[in-house]
Design a protein around this motif. Structure first.
Motif, PDB file in Angstrom:
ATOM      1  N   GLN A 161       5.468  10.371   3.656  1.00 33.88           N
ATOM      2  CA  GLN A 161       4.935  10.581   4.965  1.00 33.88           C
ATOM      3  C   GLN A 161       4.867  12.089   4.804  1.00 33.88           C
ATOM      4  O   GLN A 161       5.801  12.563   4.256  1.00 33.88           O
ATOM      5  N   CYS A 162       4.114  12.689   5.743  1.00 29.24           N
ATOM      6  CA  CYS A 162       4.212  14.107   5.980  1.00 29.24           C
ATOM      7  C   CYS A 162       4.727  14.636   7.143  1.00 29.24           C
ATOM      8  O   CYS A 162       5.506  15.674   6.942  1.00 29.24           O
ATOM      9  N   ASP A 163       4.560  14.207   8.255  1.00 31.22           N
ATOM     10  CA  ASP A 163       4.950  14.646   9.317  1.00 31.22           C
ATOM     11  C   ASP A 163       6.434  13.620   9.725  1.00 31.22           C
ATOM     12  O   ASP A 163       6.388  12.760  10.577  1.00 31.22           O
ATOM     13  N   ASN A 220       0.772  -1.026   0.067  1.00 37.56           N
ATOM     14  CA  ASN A 220       0.030   0.237  -0.236  1.00 37.56           C
ATOM     15  C   ASN A 220       0.952   1.164  -0.008  1.00 37.56           C
ATOM     16  O   ASN A 220       1.640   1.373   0.774  1.00 37.56           O
ATOM     17  N   VAL A 221       0.350   2.278  -0.912  1.00 38.63           N
ATOM     18  CA  VAL A 221       1.388   3.585  -1.155  1.00 38.63           C
ATOM     19  C   VAL A 221       0.142   4.593  -0.811  1.00 38.63           C
ATOM     20  O   VAL A 221      -0.983   4.310  -1.116  1.00 38.63           O
ATOM     21  N   VAL A 222       0.747   5.677  -0.448  1.00 39.89           N
ATOM     22  CA  VAL A 222      -0.208   6.997  -0.360  1.00 39.89           C
ATOM     23  C   VAL A 222      -1.054   7.252  -1.537  1.00 39.89           C
ATOM     24  O   VAL A 222      -0.653   7.162  -2.925  1.00 39.89           O
ATOM     25  N   PRO A 277      -7.192  15.751  11.551  1.00 43.63           N
ATOM     26  CA  PRO A 277      -7.528  16.530  12.676  1.00 43.63           C
ATOM     27  C   PRO A 277      -6.840  17.687  12.987  1.00 43.63           C
ATOM     28  O   PRO A 277      -7.106  18.924  13.316  1.00 43.63           O
ATOM     29  N   THR A 278      -5.303  17.699  12.914  1.00 39.16           N
ATOM     30  CA  THR A 278      -4.474  18.420  13.455  1.00 39.16           C
ATOM     31  C   THR A 278      -3.456  18.776  12.391  1.00 39.16           C
ATOM     32  O   THR A 278      -2.692  19.918  12.306  1.00 39.16           O
ATOM     33  N   ARG A 279      -3.393  18.183  11.079  1.00 42.59           N
ATOM     34  CA  ARG A 279      -2.138  18.419  10.252  1.00 42.59           C
ATOM     35  C   ARG A 279      -2.431  17.604   9.062  1.00 42.59           C
ATOM     36  O   ARG A 279      -3.254  16.605   8.894  1.00 42.59           O
ATOM     37  N   TRP A 280      -1.870  17.953   8.013  1.00 38.67           N
ATOM     38  CA  TRP A 280      -1.726  17.156   6.857  1.00 38.67           C
ATOM     39  C   TRP A 280      -1.266  15.385   6.989  1.00 38.67           C
ATOM     40  O   TRP A 280      -0.314  15.560   7.647  1.00 38.67           O
ATOM     41  N   THR A 281      -1.706  14.629   6.266  1.00 39.71           N
ATOM     42  CA  THR A 281      -1.322  13.365   6.599  1.00 39.71           C
ATOM     43  C   THR A 281      -1.338  12.510   5.133  1.00 39.71           C
ATOM     44  O   THR A 281      -2.100  12.816   4.351  1.00 39.71           O
ATOM     45  N   ALA A 282      -0.541  11.716   5.410  1.00 38.66           N
ATOM     46  CA  ALA A 282      -0.438  10.435   4.199  1.00 38.66           C
ATOM     47  C   ALA A 282      -0.830   9.222   4.855  1.00 38.66           C
ATOM     48  O   ALA A 282      -0.617   8.147   4.311  1.00 38.66           O
ATOM     49  N   ILE A 283      -1.921   9.208   5.483  1.00 39.17           N
ATOM     50  CA  ILE A 283      -2.364   7.873   6.037  1.00 39.17           C
ATOM     51  C   ILE A 283      -3.457   7.238   4.842  1.00 39.17           C
ATOM     52  O   ILE A 283      -3.394   6.039   5.052  1.00 39.17           O
ATOM     53  N   ASP A 284      -3.744   7.905   4.101  1.00 38.63           N
ATOM     54  CA  ASP A 284      -4.550   7.315   2.914  1.00 38.63           C
ATOM     55  C   ASP A 284      -3.754   6.404   1.921  1.00 38.63           C
ATOM     56  O   ASP A 284      -3.391   6.720   0.974  1.00 38.63           O
TER      57      ASP A 284
END
Length: 175
Positions: free
Chosen positions: A45-47, A9-11, A18-25
Motif C-alpha cells: 500500500q502507498c498511503d 490480486n497483488v500490486v 489524481p492526488t498521490r501515488w497508489t498501489a490500486i493496480d
C-alpha cells in the motif's frame, strides 16, 4: 452455491493517481500466496494513513458486485480492477456483518469495515468522481483482519465460520 476465491490480486505497479501515488493496480497471480498479519506477501500500500495495517490487511470484493458494475458501466470489470486483494464468488460481501469470520484456504479473517473509496479509484476507472458513486451504492467491499496466517489460492473454498447475532452489514456501514 459454494463460496470460492476467484482470484488473489497483488500490486502490479505503482501508478500516479489524481492526488498521490497508489498501489490500486492489483492483478491476479497464479498459485498459492502467503498471507501474513498485514496482508498478502508481495503486495503493498502507498498511503498507509488510509490503507493497510492490521484492520485493513486484506480487501475483499465480490464478483457478483463487479458484475453489477460491469452492467451498470457497460464494461468488463476484471478481478483486481477495484484494487481488491481477494475476489470472491458466492459470498455476499455487501451483506456481511462487521465481526463476521471467514475461513479461506489456510487463513482465518474477520470482516472489520467497508472500504472508503478515494479519488484514486476514479482515476483508475477513468470516470470523474466515480468514487462517490461507488460509495453511494454500498457495494464497496470489505476490509479484513487476518486472525490466522497461512496461504490462499484461487479456487479455495470460503466458509463463514462465525456470524454475530446482530450488527451492521458492510453495505449499511458504507452508506
Amino acid at each position: 452455491m459454494t463460496a470460492r476465491l476467484v482470484a488473489v490480486n497483488v500490486v502490479h505497479e505503482l501508478i500516479r493517481g489524481p492526488t498521490r501515488w497508489t498501489a490500486i493496480d492489483k492483478r491476479p497471480v497464479p498459485g498459492a500466496v502467503e498471507v501474513g498479519e498485514l496482508g498478502l506477501v508481495g503486495d503493498r500500500q502507498c498511503d498507509t494513513r488510509y490503507h493497510g495495517g492490521a484492520d485493513k490487511a486484506l480487501y475483499a470484493y465480490a464478483e457478483e458486485d463487479a458484475d453489477w458494475w460491469g452492467a451498470e458501466l457497460g464494461r468488463e470489470i476484471p478481478p483486481g480492477l477495484f484494487g481488491e486483494n481477494l475476489t470472491t464468488r458466492g459470498l455476499d460481501v455487501t451483506g456481511a456483518l462487521i465481526g463476521e469470520r471467514w475461513r479461506i484456504g489456510g487463513i482465518l479473517v474477520e470482516v472489520r469495515s467497508p472500504r472508503t473509496p478515494c479519488g484514486n479509484l476514479s482515476g483508475r476507472m477513468g470516470i470523474k468522481r466515480f468514487h462517490h458513486r461507488f460509495a453511494r451504492t454500498g457495494r464497496v467491499g470489505a476490509y479484513l483482519k487476518v486472525l490466522e496466517t497461512g496461504k490462499v489460492r484461487p479456487g479455495n473454498r470460503i466458509t463463514v465460520v462465525h456470524r454475530p447475532d446482530n450488527g451492521q452489514t458492510i453495505g449499511e456501514a458504507a452508506r
